[in-house]
Structures are given as structure tokens and as C-alpha cells.
Design a protein around this motif. Structure first.
Motif, PDB file in Angstrom:
ATOM      1  N   ALA A   1       0.858  -1.189   0.000  1.00 19.15           N
ATOM      2  CA  ALA A   1       0.000   0.000   0.000  1.00 19.15           C
ATOM      3  C   ALA A   1       0.895   1.241   0.000  1.00 19.15           C
ATOM      4  N   ALA A   2       0.574   2.195  -0.866  1.00 17.64           N
ATOM      5  CA  ALA A   2       1.354   3.435  -0.946  1.00 17.64           C
ATOM      6  C   ALA A   2       0.402   4.623  -1.067  1.00 17.64           C
ATOM      7  N   GLY A   3       0.694   5.682  -0.332  1.00 14.85           N
ATOM      8  CA  GLY A   3      -0.100   6.906  -0.400  1.00 14.85           C
ATOM      9  C   GLY A   3       0.708   8.018  -1.043  1.00 14.85           C
ATOM     10  N   PHE A   4       0.121   8.681  -2.045  1.00 14.22           N
ATOM     11  CA  PHE A   4       0.815   9.742  -2.765  1.00 14.22           C
ATOM     12  C   PHE A   4       0.189  11.121  -2.560  1.00 14.22           C
ATOM     13  N   GLY A   5      -0.877  11.181  -1.758  1.00 17.74           N
ATOM     14  CA  GLY A   5      -1.519  12.468  -1.524  1.00 17.74           C
ATOM     15  C   GLY A   5      -1.945  13.128  -2.815  1.00 17.74           C
ATOM     16  N   GLU A   6      -1.747  14.423  -2.881  1.00 19.67           N
ATOM     17  CA  GLU A   6      -2.131  15.199  -4.065  1.00 19.67           C
ATOM     18  C   GLU A   6      -0.954  15.421  -5.021  1.00 19.67           C
ATOM     19  N   PHE A   7       0.138  14.717  -4.796  1.00 18.00           N
ATOM     20  CA  PHE A   7       1.383  15.040  -5.483  1.00 18.00           C
ATOM     21  C   PHE A   7       1.592  14.370  -6.834  1.00 18.00           C
ATOM     22  N   GLN A   8       0.657  13.537  -7.278  1.00 23.01           N
ATOM     23  CA  GLN A   8       0.753  12.933  -8.611  1.00 23.01           C
ATOM     24  C   GLN A   8      -0.607  13.012  -9.311  1.00 23.01           C
ATOM     25  N   PRO A   9      -1.077  14.240  -9.572  1.00 26.78           N
ATOM     26  CA  PRO A   9      -2.398  14.375 -10.212  1.00 26.78           C
ATOM     27  C   PRO A   9      -2.365  13.874 -11.658  1.00 26.78           C
ATOM     28  N   ILE A  10      -3.489  13.340 -12.104  1.00 26.39           N
ATOM     29  CA  ILE A  10      -3.595  12.993 -13.523  1.00 26.39           C
ATOM     30  C   ILE A  10      -4.313  14.096 -14.289  1.00 26.39           C
ATOM     31  N   ASP A  11      -4.930  15.018 -13.556  1.00 26.48           N
ATOM     32  CA  ASP A  11      -5.615  16.160 -14.167  1.00 26.48           C
ATOM     33  C   ASP A  11      -5.252  17.405 -13.361  1.00 26.48           C
ATOM     34  N   PRO A  12      -4.506  18.353 -13.933  1.00 25.40           N
ATOM     35  CA  PRO A  12      -4.057  19.522 -13.190  1.00 25.40           C
ATOM     36  C   PRO A  12      -5.131  20.601 -12.993  1.00 25.40           C
ATOM     37  N   GLY A  13      -6.311  20.390 -13.542  1.00 24.95           N
ATOM     38  CA  GLY A  13      -7.353  21.409 -13.484  1.00 24.95           C
ATOM     39  C   GLY A  13      -7.954  21.606 -12.102  1.00 24.95           C
ATOM     40  N   ASP A  14      -8.819  22.630 -12.012  1.00 22.46           N
ATOM     41  CA  ASP A  14      -9.485  22.976 -10.757  1.00 22.46           C
ATOM     42  C   ASP A  14     -10.981  22.684 -10.783  1.00 22.46           C
ATOM     43  N   SER A  15     -11.488  22.162 -11.873  1.00 19.74           N
ATOM     44  CA  SER A  15     -12.921  21.874 -11.958  1.00 19.74           C
ATOM     45  C   SER A  15     -13.264  20.678 -11.062  1.00 19.74           C
ATOM     46  N   GLU A  16     -14.549  20.532 -10.763  1.00 22.16           N
ATOM     47  CA  GLU A  16     -14.991  19.389  -9.959  1.00 22.16           C
ATOM     48  C   GLU A  16     -14.613  18.073 -10.643  1.00 22.16           C
ATOM     49  N   GLU A  17     -14.729  18.031 -11.960  1.00 27.93           N
ATOM     50  CA  GLU A  17     -14.369  16.815 -12.698  1.00 27.93           C
ATOM     51  C   GLU A  17     -12.881  16.501 -12.541  1.00 27.93           C
ATOM     52  N   ALA A  18     -12.033  17.519 -12.630  1.00 30.65           N
ATOM     53  CA  ALA A  18     -10.588  17.315 -12.468  1.00 30.65           C
ATOM     54  C   ALA A  18     -10.267  16.831 -11.057  1.00 30.65           C
ATOM     55  N   LEU A  19     -10.868  17.455 -10.062  1.00 32.18           N
ATOM     56  CA  LEU A  19     -10.629  17.037  -8.677  1.00 32.18           C
ATOM     57  C   LEU A  19     -11.101  15.597  -8.462  1.00 32.18           C
ATOM     58  N   ARG A  20     -12.236  15.251  -9.023  1.00 29.67           N
ATOM     59  CA  ARG A  20     -12.781  13.895  -8.886  1.00 29.67           C
ATOM     60  C   ARG A  20     -11.852  12.867  -9.539  1.00 29.67           C
ATOM     61  N   ARG A  21     -11.293  13.198 -10.686  1.00 27.84           N
ATOM     62  CA  ARG A  21     -10.378  12.269 -11.379  1.00 27.84           C
ATOM     63  C   ARG A  21      -9.126  11.997 -10.548  1.00 27.84           C
ATOM     64  N   ASN A  22      -8.702  12.978  -9.765  1.00 29.71           N
ATOM     65  CA  ASN A  22      -7.484  12.821  -8.973  1.00 29.71           C
ATOM     66  C   ASN A  22      -7.702  12.020  -7.694  1.00 29.71           C
ATOM     67  N   ARG A  23      -8.941  11.855  -7.265  1.00 30.16           N
ATOM     68  CA  ARG A  23      -9.253  11.017  -6.102  1.00 30.16           C
ATOM     69  C   ARG A  23      -9.415   9.587  -6.613  1.00 30.16           C
ATOM     70  N   ARG A  24      -8.352   8.802  -6.479  1.00 34.35           N
ATOM     71  CA  ARG A  24      -8.374   7.499  -7.130  1.00 34.35           C
ATOM     72  C   ARG A  24      -7.449   6.502  -6.442  1.00 34.35           C
ATOM     73  N   ILE A  25      -7.633   5.254  -6.865  1.00 40.51           N
ATOM     74  CA  ILE A  25      -6.737   4.152  -6.509  1.00 40.51           C
ATOM     75  C   ILE A  25      -6.179   3.614  -7.826  1.00 40.51           C
ATOM     76  N   GLU A  26      -4.902   3.325  -7.828  1.00 40.97           N
ATOM     77  CA  GLU A  26      -4.273   2.689  -8.986  1.00 40.97           C
ATOM     78  C   GLU A  26      -3.672   1.374  -8.539  1.00 40.97           C
ATOM     79  N   LEU A  27      -3.826   0.333  -9.341  1.00 34.99           N
ATOM     80  CA  LEU A  27      -3.239  -0.976  -9.069  1.00 34.99           C
ATOM     81  C   LEU A  27      -2.107  -1.195 -10.064  1.00 34.99           C
ATOM     82  N   LYS A  28      -0.924  -1.527  -9.550  1.00 34.83           N
ATOM     83  CA  LYS A  28       0.250  -1.707 -10.416  1.00 34.83           C
ATOM     84  C   LYS A  28       0.964  -3.002 -10.044  1.00 34.83           C
TER      85      LYS A  28
END
Length: 78
Positions: free
Chosen positions: A47-74
Motif C-alpha cells: 500500500a502506498a499513499g501519494f496524496g495530491e502530489f501525482q495528479p492525472i488532471d491539473p485542473g481545478d474543476s470538480e471533474e478534475a478534482l474527482r479524477r485525482n481522487r483514485r486508486i491505482e493498481l500496479k
């Protein structure tokens, strides 16, 4: 090994002493616990936590913020 990466948006958490980094780690840990409960060996999970430091969408819209709240499996090597 499967690495579970937790991410958050860039907004600070309101009414909580927790940071976004802590929230992202908690997200990842909850997924790892779920996978273990389904029979996946804990030795194969990270398990790794990256906070807000690796966004996939740099925007400020609700959609951009929602896209950045995520889990990635690698899948990774040990």
C-alpha cells in the motif's frame, strides 16, 4: 507484487487533522485489507499513499478534482 496507490485531490481536508497524504494512504490500505479478505496473500501486496502530489488532471474543476481522487493498481517486482 501488486502495489495499491492511493491518491487525493489538492483540496485540504476540512474539519480533520488528517492530511491528504494520510487520506491517500488510508485509501490504499483499505483496498489492501479488502484484497487480503478475498484471499490474496499479504506478502504480495503493498500500500502506498501519494496524496495530491501525482495528479492525472491539473485542473481545478470538480471533474478534475474527482479524477485525482483514485486508486491505482500496479504490478511490480519485489
Amino acid at each position: 507484487v501488486m502495489r495499491v496507490d492511493g491518491h487525493t485531490d489538492k483540496r485540504p481536508i476540512q474539519n480533520s487533522p488528517k492530511s491528504n497524504w494520510e487520506l491517500s494512504a488510508e485509501r490504499a490500505i483499505s483496498v489492501v485489507k479488502y484484497l487480503v479478505s478475498k484471499g490474496i496473500a499479504p506478502q504480495r501486496l503493498v500500500a502506498a499513499g501519494f496524496g495530491e502530489f501525482q495528479p492525472i488532471d491539473p485542473g481545478d474543476s470538480e471533474e478534475a478534482l474527482r479524477r485525482n481522487r483514485r486508486i491505482e493498481l500496479k504490478l511490480t517486482e519485489r
